[in-house]
Design an enzyme around this catalytic site. Structure first.
Site, short mmCIF file in Angstrom:
data_model
loop_
_atom_site.label_atom_id
_atom_site.label_comp_id
_atom_site.label_asym_id
_atom_site.label_seq_id
_atom_site.Cartn_x
_atom_site.Cartn_y
_atom_site.Cartn_z
N ASP A 65 0.62 -12.16 6.36
CA ASP A 65 0.44 -13.57 6.73
C ASP A 65 -0.79 -14.16 6.04
O ASP A 65 -1.06 -15.36 6.13
CB ASP A 65 0.40 -13.77 8.25
N SER A 66 -1.53 -13.32 5.27
CA SER A 66 -2.58 -13.82 4.40
C SER A 66 -1.99 -14.80 3.39
O SER A 66 -2.73 -15.58 2.77
CB SER A 66 -3.27 -12.66 3.66
N ASP A 69 4.59 -9.02 7.88
CA ASP A 69 3.77 -9.43 9.02
C ASP A 69 4.59 -10.31 9.95
O ASP A 69 5.31 -11.21 9.49
CB ASP A 69 2.58 -10.26 8.53
N LYS A 71 4.71 -5.64 10.91
CA LYS A 71 3.33 -5.38 11.35
C LYS A 71 2.92 -6.47 12.33
O LYS A 71 3.26 -7.65 12.13
CB LYS A 71 2.38 -5.36 10.15
N GLU A 106 -0.47 -7.67 15.19
CA GLU A 106 -1.89 -7.49 15.51
C GLU A 106 -2.09 -7.26 17.00
O GLU A 106 -1.44 -7.92 17.83
CB GLU A 106 -2.68 -8.74 15.07
N GLU A 117 -9.02 -3.21 10.14
CA GLU A 117 -9.67 -4.24 9.31
C GLU A 117 -11.09 -4.48 9.79
O GLU A 117 -11.33 -4.72 10.99
CB GLU A 117 -8.84 -5.53 9.37
O1 KIV Z 1 -2.00 -10.46 5.98
C1 KIV Z 1 -2.49 -9.54 5.34
O2 KIV Z 1 -2.63 -9.58 4.12
C2 KIV Z 1 -2.94 -8.37 6.08
C3 KIV Z 1 -3.73 -7.35 5.35
C4 KIV Z 1 -5.09 -7.85 5.11
C5 KIV Z 1 -3.74 -6.05 6.03
O3 KIV Z 1 -2.70 -8.26 7.24
#
Ligand code: KIV
Length: 266
Positions: free
Chosen positions: A47-48, A86, A115, A117, A184
């Protein structure tokens, strides 16, 4: 080469002599081809993307629909790497049925795992996802979707109580069936302790060298983003190369030397 699978990643621990897990984000087909040709183990549609692709100030602005589109773009390249997506903010915070429905959209778009959080507060939703046969990667330490509560991108688990909580969270996620956990922005010694405490791999970003693997954001690694957090090492300066290339093309157009005869249909 055999495709990389969830069970293969789940069994990898550096302490037992395995090679570290290499995970890189990618958000589109060209990025996925680069990551896969370079031989990464996992491609994460992170989600970055909200920040490095869509220009938002944080990760909470990316939607399910946007994630699905980009997962499909990555999956279209059929990489050898495992594809992990994500779950964006609010896609797993409401109820279990909503969580599973959202995860299923990412899986149908081509992800092989998701993934999310958070620690013990996520156990119920991890259980729901596992019941739907969806493998889950955890994410502890600095969890960017909590940015408004945390109040900044700060190193987490600095004192003993917070470190203990993080280790307990990691054990809970591992017992719940997660196949790996991203750590992280946590102190190196805490990441080392977590890595020793759980049988699944830890994948660090700003968590030092004792994790079972490392992850970086594509644009940070290749010099395509302005930000350079302390934990990033730049391995290329693609933005500089791209500006040079576009400038040279613009100069050729202005000088009337592009296109040439060979570049034209006669
Ligand atoms: O969204 C992302 O890129 C991440 C990584 C930094 C692990 O969650």
């Amino acid at each position: 080469m055999a495709r990389i699978t969830v069970p293969e990643i789940k069994s990898r621990k550096v302490a037992q002599g395995d090679s570290p897990v290499v995970m890189l984000t990618a958000y589109d087909a060209p990025g996925a081809r680069i990551a896969d040709s370079a031989g990464v183990d996992i491609i994460l549609i992170g989600d970055s993307m909200a920040m490095v692709v869509l220009g938002h100030p944080d990760t909470i602005h990316v939607t399910m629909e946007q994630m699905v589109t980009h997962v499909a773009a990555v999956a279209s390249t059929k990489p050898n790497a495992l594809i992990v997506a994500d779950m964006p903010w609010l896609s797993y915070h409401l109820d279990d049925a909503d969580t599973v429905r959202n995860a299923s959209k990412l899986i149908r778009a081509g992800a092989e795992a998701v993934k999310l959080e958070g620690g013990q507060s996520r156990l119920r939703c991890i259980d729901a996802l596992m019941s739907a046969e969806i493998p889950v990667m955890g994410h502890l330490g600095l969890t960017p979707q909590s940015i408004n509560r945390i109040g900044g991108y700060k190193v987490q688990a600095k004192d003993d109580d917070a470190a203990k909580l993080l280790i307990d969270d990691a054990k809970s996620l591992s017992s719940a069936g997660c196949f790996a956990i991203v750590l992280e922005a946590v102190p190196k010694r805490v990441a080392e302790e977590v890595t020793r405490a759980i049988p699944i791999p830890t994948i660090g970003i700003g968590a030092g060298s004792h994790c079972d693997g490392q992850v970086l954001v594509f644009h940070d690694l290749l010099g395509l983003s302005d930000r350079v957090p302390k934990f990033v090492r730049r391995y290329a300066n693609l933005a500089d190369d791209a500006i040079k290339g576009v400038s040279n093309w613009a100069a050729d157009v202005r000088a009337g030397v592009f296109p040439s005869d060979e570049e034209s249909y006669n």
